[in-house]
Design a protein around this motif. Sequence first.
Motif, PDB file in Angstrom:
ATOM      1  N   LYS A   1       0.816  -1.220   0.000  1.00 48.93           N
ATOM      2  CA  LYS A   1       0.000   0.000   0.000  1.00 48.93           C
ATOM      3  C   LYS A   1       0.851   1.273   0.000  1.00 48.93           C
ATOM      4  CE  LYS A   1      -4.214  -1.748   0.232  1.00 48.93           C
ATOM      5  NZ  LYS A   1      -5.270  -1.478  -0.792  1.00 48.93           N
ATOM      6  N   GLU A   2       2.088   1.175   0.489  1.00 52.22           N
ATOM      7  CA  GLU A   2       2.916   2.362   0.650  1.00 52.22           C
ATOM      8  C   GLU A   2       4.038   2.477  -0.365  1.00 52.22           C
ATOM      9  OE1 GLU A   2       3.145   3.557   5.210  1.00 52.22           O
ATOM     10  OE2 GLU A   2       3.881   1.508   4.888  1.00 52.22           O
ATOM     11  N   VAL A   3       4.510   1.340  -0.883  1.00 51.70           N
ATOM     12  CA  VAL A   3       5.744   1.340  -1.667  1.00 51.70           C
ATOM     13  C   VAL A   3       5.611   0.465  -2.905  1.00 51.70           C
ATOM     14  CG1 VAL A   3       8.184   0.659  -1.659  1.00 51.70           C
ATOM     15  CG2 VAL A   3       7.221   1.780   0.342  1.00 51.70           C
ATOM     16  N   LEU A   4       6.129   0.966  -4.027  1.00 56.11           N
ATOM     17  CA  LEU A   4       6.349   0.172  -5.241  1.00 56.11           C
ATOM     18  C   LEU A   4       7.832   0.231  -5.557  1.00 56.11           C
ATOM     19  CD1 LEU A   4       5.640  -1.305  -7.917  1.00 56.11           C
ATOM     20  CD2 LEU A   4       5.156   0.961  -8.901  1.00 56.11           C
ATOM     21  N   VAL A   5       8.472  -0.929  -5.619  1.00 49.58           N
ATOM     22  CA  VAL A   5       9.896  -1.008  -5.937  1.00 49.58           C
ATOM     23  C   VAL A   5      10.063  -1.839  -7.202  1.00 49.58           C
ATOM     24  CG1 VAL A   5      12.202  -1.678  -5.158  1.00 49.58           C
ATOM     25  CG2 VAL A   5      10.511  -0.869  -3.493  1.00 49.58           C
ATOM     26  N   ILE A   6      10.719  -1.260  -8.202  1.00 51.62           N
ATOM     27  CA  ILE A   6      10.949  -1.942  -9.481  1.00 51.62           C
ATOM     28  C   ILE A   6      12.416  -2.331  -9.571  1.00 51.62           C
ATOM     29  CG2 ILE A   6      10.897  -1.710 -11.995  1.00 51.62           C
ATOM     30  CD1 ILE A   6       8.689   0.420 -11.586  1.00 51.62           C
ATOM     31  N   GLY A   7      12.666  -3.619  -9.671  1.00 53.52           N
ATOM     32  CA  GLY A   7      14.039  -4.115  -9.809  1.00 53.52           C
ATOM     33  C   GLY A   7      14.482  -4.023 -11.259  1.00 53.52           C
ATOM     34  N   LEU A   8      15.184  -2.959 -11.595  1.00 58.24           N
ATOM     35  CA  LEU A   8      15.557  -2.720 -12.994  1.00 58.24           C
ATOM     36  C   LEU A   8      16.473  -3.806 -13.543  1.00 58.24           C
ATOM     37  CD1 LEU A   8      16.206   1.140 -13.035  1.00 58.24           C
ATOM     38  CD2 LEU A   8      14.217  -0.094 -13.916  1.00 58.24           C
ATOM     39  N   ASP A   9      17.228  -4.494 -12.691  1.00 56.53           N
ATOM     40  CA  ASP A   9      18.132  -5.527 -13.176  1.00 56.53           C
ATOM     41  C   ASP A   9      17.377  -6.657 -13.864  1.00 56.53           C
ATOM     42  OD1 ASP A   9      17.348  -5.503 -10.462  1.00 56.53           O
ATOM     43  OD2 ASP A   9      18.686  -7.127  -9.948  1.00 56.53           O
ATOM     44  N   TYR A  10      16.116  -6.876 -13.499  1.00 61.42           N
ATOM     45  CA  TYR A  10      15.317  -7.910 -14.148  1.00 61.42           C
ATOM     46  C   TYR A  10      14.982  -7.565 -15.604  1.00 61.42           C
ATOM     47  CZ  TYR A  10      14.250 -11.059 -10.273  1.00 61.42           C
ATOM     48  OH  TYR A  10      14.329 -11.997  -9.279  1.00 61.42           O
ATOM     49  N   TYR A  11      15.056  -6.295 -15.944  1.00 57.11           N
ATOM     50  CA  TYR A  11      14.559  -5.843 -17.247  1.00 57.11           C
ATOM     51  C   TYR A  11      15.676  -5.450 -18.211  1.00 57.11           C
ATOM     52  CZ  TYR A  11      10.189  -6.066 -14.781  1.00 57.11           C
ATOM     53  OH  TYR A  11       9.122  -6.526 -14.071  1.00 57.11           O
ATOM     54  N   LEU A  12      16.881  -5.951 -17.948  1.00 55.11           N
ATOM     55  CA  LEU A  12      17.953  -5.814 -18.930  1.00 55.11           C
ATOM     56  C   LEU A  12      17.580  -6.622 -20.175  1.00 55.11           C
ATOM     57  CD1 LEU A  12      21.010  -6.193 -16.525  1.00 55.11           C
ATOM     58  CD2 LEU A  12      20.370  -4.116 -17.777  1.00 55.11           C
ATOM     59  N   PRO A  13      18.167  -6.311 -21.336  1.00 55.01           N
ATOM     60  CA  PRO A  13      17.788  -7.021 -22.561  1.00 55.01           C
ATOM     61  C   PRO A  13      17.952  -8.533 -22.424  1.00 55.01           C
ATOM     62  CG  PRO A  13      19.162  -5.122 -23.068  1.00 55.01           C
ATOM     63  CD  PRO A  13      19.176  -5.264 -21.582  1.00 55.01           C
ATOM     64  N   PHE A  14      17.116  -9.257 -23.150  1.00 54.31           N
ATOM     65  CA  PHE A  14      17.124 -10.715 -23.071  1.00 54.31           C
ATOM     66  C   PHE A  14      18.486 -11.302 -23.414  1.00 54.31           C
ATOM     67  CE2 PHE A  14      16.420 -14.846 -25.267  1.00 54.31           C
ATOM     68  CZ  PHE A  14      16.051 -15.580 -24.156  1.00 54.31           C
ATOM     69  N   GLU A  15      19.205 -10.646 -24.325  1.00 55.05           N
ATOM     70  CA  GLU A  15      20.504 -11.168 -24.743  1.00 55.05           C
ATOM     71  C   GLU A  15      21.635 -10.742 -23.814  1.00 55.05           C
ATOM     72  OE1 GLU A  15      19.736  -7.250 -26.811  1.00 55.05           O
ATOM     73  OE2 GLU A  15      18.605  -9.108 -26.435  1.00 55.05           O
ATOM     74  N   HIS A  16      21.330  -9.975 -22.777  1.00 56.44           N
ATOM     75  CA  HIS A  16      22.362  -9.480 -21.864  1.00 56.44           C
ATOM     76  C   HIS A  16      22.947 -10.634 -21.051  1.00 56.44           C
ATOM     77  CE1 HIS A  16      24.339  -7.041 -18.782  1.00 56.44           C
ATOM     78  NE2 HIS A  16      24.187  -6.005 -19.591  1.00 56.44           N
ATOM     79  N   ARG A  17      24.201 -10.513 -20.689  1.00 55.55           N
ATOM     80  CA  ARG A  17      24.860 -11.597 -19.952  1.00 55.55           C
ATOM     81  C   ARG A  17      24.308 -11.751 -18.532  1.00 55.55           C
ATOM     82  NH1 ARG A  17      28.381  -7.326 -19.868  1.00 55.55           N
ATOM     83  NH2 ARG A  17      29.383  -6.758 -17.882  1.00 55.55           N
ATOM     84  N   PHE A  18      23.734 -10.683 -17.980  1.00 60.76           N
ATOM     85  CA  PHE A  18      23.081 -10.773 -16.677  1.00 60.76           C
ATOM     86  C   PHE A  18      21.609 -11.110 -16.882  1.00 60.76           C
ATOM     87  CE2 PHE A  18      26.575  -7.889 -15.143  1.00 60.76           C
ATOM     88  CZ  PHE A  18      27.085  -8.764 -14.188  1.00 60.76           C
ATOM     89  N   GLN A  19      21.196 -12.263 -16.374  1.00 54.91           N
ATOM     90  CA  GLN A  19      19.807 -12.699 -16.464  1.00 54.91           C
ATOM     91  C   GLN A  19      19.381 -13.281 -15.124  1.00 54.91           C
ATOM     92  OE1 GLN A  19      17.664 -12.365 -19.159  1.00 54.91           O
ATOM     93  NE2 GLN A  19      19.320 -11.171 -20.043  1.00 54.91           N
ATOM     94  N   PRO A  20      18.086 -13.213 -14.800  1.00 49.04           N
ATOM     95  CA  PRO A  20      17.616 -13.830 -13.553  1.00 49.04           C
ATOM     96  C   PRO A  20      18.009 -15.298 -13.514  1.00 49.04           C
ATOM     97  CG  PRO A  20      15.892 -12.487 -14.534  1.00 49.04           C
ATOM     98  CD  PRO A  20      17.004 -12.545 -15.538  1.00 49.04           C
ATOM     99  N   PRO A  21      18.731 -15.736 -12.499  1.00 49.64           N
ATOM    100  CA  PRO A  21      19.316 -17.082 -12.508  1.00 49.64           C
ATOM    101  C   PRO A  21      18.316 -18.211 -12.325  1.00 49.64           C
ATOM    102  CG  PRO A  21      19.737 -15.990 -10.411  1.00 49.64           C
ATOM    103  CD  PRO A  21      19.089 -14.971 -11.298  1.00 49.64           C
ATOM    104  N   ASP A  22      17.158 -17.939 -11.736  1.00 46.22           N
ATOM    105  CA  ASP A  22      16.238 -19.022 -11.382  1.00 46.22           C
ATOM    106  C   ASP A  22      15.021 -19.100 -12.298  1.00 46.22           C
ATOM    107  OD1 ASP A  22      17.871 -19.694  -9.196  1.00 46.22           O
ATOM    108  OD2 ASP A  22      16.912 -18.157  -7.949  1.00 46.22           O
TER     109      ASP A  22
END
Length: 334
Positions: A152-173
């Motif tokens: 109700k008080e906070v919205l937090v967006i994890g920008l690291d999740y939204y790097l390009p699909f071809e990026h070397r950093f991807q959600p591991p799970d």
Amino acid sequence: MKYFRRISIWILVLLMTKACQKKGQECAVDDEILAIEVDFQLVRLEDKFFQAKTEDEFLNLLDNYPEFAKNYLQVDLYSSKEELIEELIMVNQDSLMMELFDEVQKYFSDLSDLEEQLKVAFKHIKYYYPEFRIPKVYTFVTGFGSDIYLDKEVLVIGLDYYLPFEHRFQPPDLPQYITKRYQKDYLVPMVAMAFSSQFNRTNMGQNNLLAEIIYYGKAYHFTKSILPCTPDEFIIGYTSDEVAACFTHEELIWSHFVENDLLFTTNPFEIRKYIGEAPFTDAISPDAPGRLGRWLGWNIVDDYRFNNNFSLQELMMESDTEKIFRQSGYKPRR
């Protein structure tokens, strides 16, 4: 199955479907909605936290953003703020986290588009729900800890999740068929879906497939209502080809549910086949996208609202899933 021959009719019809799609249509948001005032500012906390170096600087951040510290960082679970700060300093000094932050900085150097999209979404929610209070909105680099956090008080967006699909950093799970949806165009629809749960009064006590598909159908309908200019594929997480193919095969999809008496099944394994995350809905066809039950629910809910001239508020408040289904008058488009 006789109506889904394995020669992949699903794919062959795409050219015909594309040829029939309307072109040149433009979407415009109602001036009455655009005129709504919203108190909203997007705060880039990843910048502030990774620029902080000393204990005092982190302490100031925790004091300046108390909702973020309490709700997201859960400072109250620590014996002291200093204990949390020790962890934050360790994160800041981690070489991989520093590299991930740098990559987010490069790819998300300008968030003005994101801020404007969120602002329009909030205007729509305020239009339908004048009492709605916009939470504090922050972006952050979570180390793939959370994509979207909302209360109700906070919205937090994890920008690291939204790097390009071809990026070397991807959600591991997450498998690739899911991470393909973690792109910029899907971000705001995902946020809108998260907000929909605050208004979605669906009775899940029956524990059957109908309750599940209606719940998701209402969530997608809400998202489309507050993001009317967003293409369907970014709301449901299909490709445009998959959306087109679903409508082409709508009658066959519906026949599968009816002939197998699926709507009122309470078997969790059967429900998962049509609701759960999967690369395809194999029970119908290996070429059919996953989560087809959710897509079907979206169509049923659309018909329920528009065939009965209900408001969005009335739709979202209706908890009786069987009533929604019966009064929808749903029939596949031919």
